[in-house]
Design a protein around this motif. Sequence first.
Motif, mmCIF file in Angstrom:
data_model
loop_
_atom_site.group_PDB
_atom_site.id
_atom_site.type_symbol
_atom_site.label_atom_id
_atom_site.label_comp_id
_atom_site.label_asym_id
_atom_site.label_seq_id
_atom_site.Cartn_x
_atom_site.Cartn_y
_atom_site.Cartn_z
ATOM 1 N N GLU A 2 0.841 -1.190 0.000
ATOM 2 C CA GLU A 2 0.000 0.000 0.000
ATOM 3 C C GLU A 2 0.882 1.247 0.000
ATOM 4 O OE1 GLU A 2 -3.388 2.203 2.777
ATOM 5 O OE2 GLU A 2 -2.579 0.223 3.321
ATOM 6 N N LYS A 3 0.595 2.151 -0.939
ATOM 7 C CA LYS A 3 1.382 3.368 -1.019
ATOM 8 C C LYS A 3 1.061 4.280 0.162
ATOM 9 C CE LYS A 3 3.686 2.879 -4.872
ATOM 10 N NZ LYS A 3 5.145 2.907 -4.915
ATOM 11 N N ILE A 4 2.065 4.995 0.643
ATOM 12 C CA ILE A 4 1.859 5.928 1.730
ATOM 13 C C ILE A 4 2.162 7.326 1.231
ATOM 14 C CG2 ILE A 4 2.422 4.247 3.524
ATOM 15 C CD1 ILE A 4 5.175 5.453 3.703
ATOM 16 N N GLU A 5 1.587 8.315 1.884
ATOM 17 C CA GLU A 5 1.838 9.682 1.487
ATOM 18 C C GLU A 5 3.304 10.032 1.721
ATOM 19 O OE1 GLU A 5 -0.816 12.159 3.620
ATOM 20 O OE2 GLU A 5 -2.612 11.318 2.712
ATOM 21 N N GLU A 6 3.775 11.039 0.982
ATOM 22 C CA GLU A 6 5.164 11.451 1.154
ATOM 23 C C GLU A 6 5.396 11.905 2.589
ATOM 24 O OE1 GLU A 6 8.306 14.664 -0.690
ATOM 25 O OE2 GLU A 6 6.689 13.862 -1.934
ATOM 26 N N ARG A 21 12.711 11.117 2.107
ATOM 27 C CA ARG A 21 11.524 11.542 1.358
ATOM 28 C C ARG A 21 11.363 10.632 0.153
ATOM 29 N NH1 ARG A 21 13.125 13.264 -3.340
ATOM 30 N NH2 ARG A 21 14.988 14.566 -3.634
ATOM 31 N N SER A 22 10.154 10.602 -0.393
ATOM 32 C CA SER A 22 9.892 9.767 -1.562
ATOM 33 C C SER A 22 10.729 10.235 -2.748
ATOM 34 C CB SER A 22 8.405 9.836 -1.936
ATOM 35 O OG SER A 22 7.605 9.337 -0.890
ATOM 36 N N ASP A 68 8.202 0.831 -2.008
ATOM 37 C CA ASP A 68 8.308 2.284 -1.967
ATOM 38 C C ASP A 68 9.786 2.640 -1.976
ATOM 39 O OD1 ASP A 68 5.510 2.662 -1.722
ATOM 40 O OD2 ASP A 68 5.627 2.341 0.442
ATOM 41 N N VAL A 69 10.132 3.737 -2.636
ATOM 42 C CA VAL A 69 11.543 4.112 -2.768
ATOM 43 C C VAL A 69 11.751 5.533 -2.247
ATOM 44 C CG1 VAL A 69 12.083 2.523 -4.626
ATOM 45 C CG2 VAL A 69 11.131 4.755 -5.193
#
Length: 214
Positions: A2-6, A21-22, A68-69
């Motif tokens: 699941e993607k998360i907010e920056e 940070r993203s 996520d990176v």
Amino acid sequence: MEKIEEVECTFSHLNRTISFRSVQVEEDLPILHRWMHQKHIKPFWKLDLSMEDLHTWLTKSTEASYKDVYMGYIDNEPACYLIAYNIKEDPINNYYAAQSGDLGMHLLIGPREYLNPTDGEAIILAMGYFLFNKYGATRIIGEPDVRNRIILPIIKRLGAKELKEIEIKTKKAKLVAIEKQALLDYCAQYPYKATLNGEVNNNFCGEQTSNGSH
């Protein structure tokens, strides 16, 4: 995954402030391209590609659903590249018996001058704080190359356990696990301040004061 907010995580320890940070592809591509062509990185990552090919690789990474990176900084200077990934959707799942709460991780320290015990420890502590907080993991799983003489001693000192030695693609690696409690125990020795999004966060370590020092 699941993607998360920056988000941004800062961790002040050993007179270092680390933030994450993203990744932003267009902004970060030149930095990563330079890093991937450095002598201390090429043999391990094998991504000394053209700018165009690395752009394609990085874009795919940012768009992948299971990872996520992030870019990491030391005192606002680019320092590392971090991948957090879902163990269940990665081939590493075939090499060991994964547990609930395991989170996969790849870490690249870019500038050669940051590959030292002080900066390396600060980056890894901040990374642990960041990942345990954001993903609710209980263990972080990594597979550093057996030739990595800087990172392996650091993570061992922080309480990492070697699960086994494995061969992945073209490298021989140490499959290691860092448990949240082990990192907590290590952090408790030293004074530090940790924040998420500019606010002190106590979910993992929070603020500590002690008489310990390196």
